[in-house]
Motif scaffolding. Structure first.
Motif, PDB file in Angstrom:
ATOM      1  N   UNK A   1       0.812  -1.210   0.000  1.00 50.37           N
ATOM      2  CA  UNK A   1       0.000   0.000   0.000  1.00 50.37           C
ATOM      3  C   UNK A   1       0.851   1.267   0.000  1.00 50.37           C
ATOM      4  N   UNK A   2       0.199   2.359  -0.332  1.00 47.59           N
ATOM      5  CA  UNK A   2       0.878   3.650  -0.384  1.00 47.59           C
ATOM      6  C   UNK A   2       1.270   4.089   1.019  1.00 47.59           C
TER       7      UNK A   2
ATOM      8  N   UNK B   1       1.508   8.205   6.755  1.00 46.44           N
ATOM      9  CA  UNK B   1       0.180   7.626   6.558  1.00 46.44           C
ATOM     10  C   UNK B   1       0.274   6.478   5.572  1.00 46.44           C
ATOM     11  N   UNK B   2      -0.460   5.419   5.861  1.00 46.62           N
ATOM     12  CA  UNK B   2      -0.685   4.327   4.920  1.00 46.62           C
ATOM     13  C   UNK B   2      -2.108   4.485   4.399  1.00 46.62           C
TER      14      UNK B   2
ATOM     15  N   UNK C   1       7.545  -2.223   7.721  1.00 45.70           N
ATOM     16  CA  UNK C   1       6.803  -2.378   8.965  1.00 45.70           C
ATOM     17  C   UNK C   1       5.559  -1.491   8.956  1.00 45.70           C
ATOM     18  N   UNK C   2       5.708  -0.280   8.463  1.00 42.71           N
ATOM     19  CA  UNK C   2       4.563   0.628   8.385  1.00 42.71           C
ATOM     20  C   UNK C   2       3.496   0.064   7.452  1.00 42.71           C
ATOM     21  N   UNK C   3       3.919  -0.488   6.334  1.00 39.89           N
ATOM     22  CA  UNK C   3       2.958  -1.059   5.388  1.00 39.89           C
ATOM     23  C   UNK C   3       2.183  -2.221   6.007  1.00 39.89           C
ATOM     24  N   UNK C   4       2.894  -3.116   6.680  1.00 36.42           N
ATOM     25  CA  UNK C   4       2.242  -4.284   7.266  1.00 36.42           C
ATOM     26  C   UNK C   4       1.325  -3.871   8.409  1.00 36.42           C
ATOM     27  N   UNK C   5       1.801  -2.971   9.271  1.00 39.88           N
ATOM     28  CA  UNK C   5       0.947  -2.491  10.364  1.00 39.88           C
ATOM     29  C   UNK C   5      -0.269  -1.762   9.809  1.00 39.88           C
ATOM     30  N   UNK C   6      -0.055  -0.969   8.754  1.00 37.62           N
ATOM     31  CA  UNK C   6      -1.164  -0.252   8.140  1.00 37.62           C
ATOM     32  C   UNK C   6      -2.188  -1.205   7.529  1.00 37.62           C
TER      33      UNK C   6
END
Length: 265
Positions: free
Chosen positions: A37-38, A48-49, A115-120
């Motif tokens: 994701x973005x 932000x995701x 990590x941000x992408x997966x958490x998002x």
């Protein structure tokens, strides 16, 4: 490794399901750090995701940054919700390698954009599940009195049009979950970073993504079967009534014929 959050060691991730759809094609690409994701910048140390199905997950954003960002993307939202679903997670950046996720707190030795992408992805799915859990519960509340009415009064007053409308709504919700949100699918980023699968599994377990998805799917199937059963019973009862009408008309015609035979000849 980029210090994503500066010197902050405890970060709040806040997911919001804002609308049915977000037109991500119009997002300013200059601040985009990753796709699918973005991931985009919100402030110097906040991110932000963004998911097409209407979810936005903010990391380390202040109240002012959150308000400004939501205002910026408001024109990209299709059919925004009046009361967005919200899901939160605390990320703690620790010195050791014992990465854990427990009671809404995720402890990581380091944070990467992946990590941000997966958490998002996970938080977005959780907020979406909460949204559909409420919708399906409302559908259950509408179907239950109809089933009770059918049991007490038979099919004479069953609102078939309303039932078909309910069924269409349930099928649309199912299509959105499976086709757009892909709740049951793993994040695409894991194909390129398989070593993060354990991190995703911990988050998935923490928010009970798989169990909630299965429970919701079973509820949808139950509503589907219930509505179809009621419609079949109603149709069968209507067919019986038509047959009785035909029998009555035949008998009436016989009576008229006999009357004509006995009293006019």
């Amino acid at each position: 490794m980029e210090p994503w959050f500066g010197n902050v060691r405890r970060v709040k991730a806040r997911a919001m399901l804002l609308s049915q759809w977000i037109d991500t094609r119009l997002i300013e690409r200059a601040d985009v750090l990753a796709a699918s994701p973005i991931v985009t910048r919100v402030g110097p140390t906040s991110f932000a995701v963004i998911k097409k199905y209407g979810a936005v997950v903010l990391f380390n954003a202040t109240a002012v940054e959150e308000a400004d960002f939501l205002k910026q993307i408001s024109g990209l939202l299709s059919e925004p919700y009046d009361d967005p679903e919200v899901e939160e997670l605390i990320i703690e950046i620790v010195e050791d390698d014992r990465e854990t996720v427990h009671n809404g707190v995720c402890r990581l030795a380091q944070v990467t954009v992946e990590h941000l992408q997966i958490a998002g992805e996970t938080l977005g799915k959780s907020a979406t599940l909460a949204f559909y859990e409420k919708r399906i519960a409302a559908q259950f509340d509408k179907i239950e009195p109809i089933a009770a009415q059918l049991q007490e009064q038979g099919s004479r007053r069953v609102d078939e049009h309303g039932l078909i409308k309910h069924l269409g709504g349930v099928l649309m919700d199912e299509q959105n979950m499976i086709g757009q949100v892909e709740v049951g699918e793993k994040p695409e980023v894991l194909w390129d970073f398989p070593h993060l699968e354990r991190f995703y599994k911990r988050l998935e377990d923490e928010f009970e993504i798989r169990d909630r998805h299965q429970a919701l799917t079973k509820k949808i199937e139950t509503i589907h079967r219930t509505v179809e059963t009621i419609l079949r019973i109603s149709e069968a009862a209507r067919s019986i009534r038509v047959e009785w009408y035909i029998v009555i008309l035949i008998l009436f015609d016989i009576v008229l014929s006999m009357y004509d035979m006995f009293f006019h000849h």
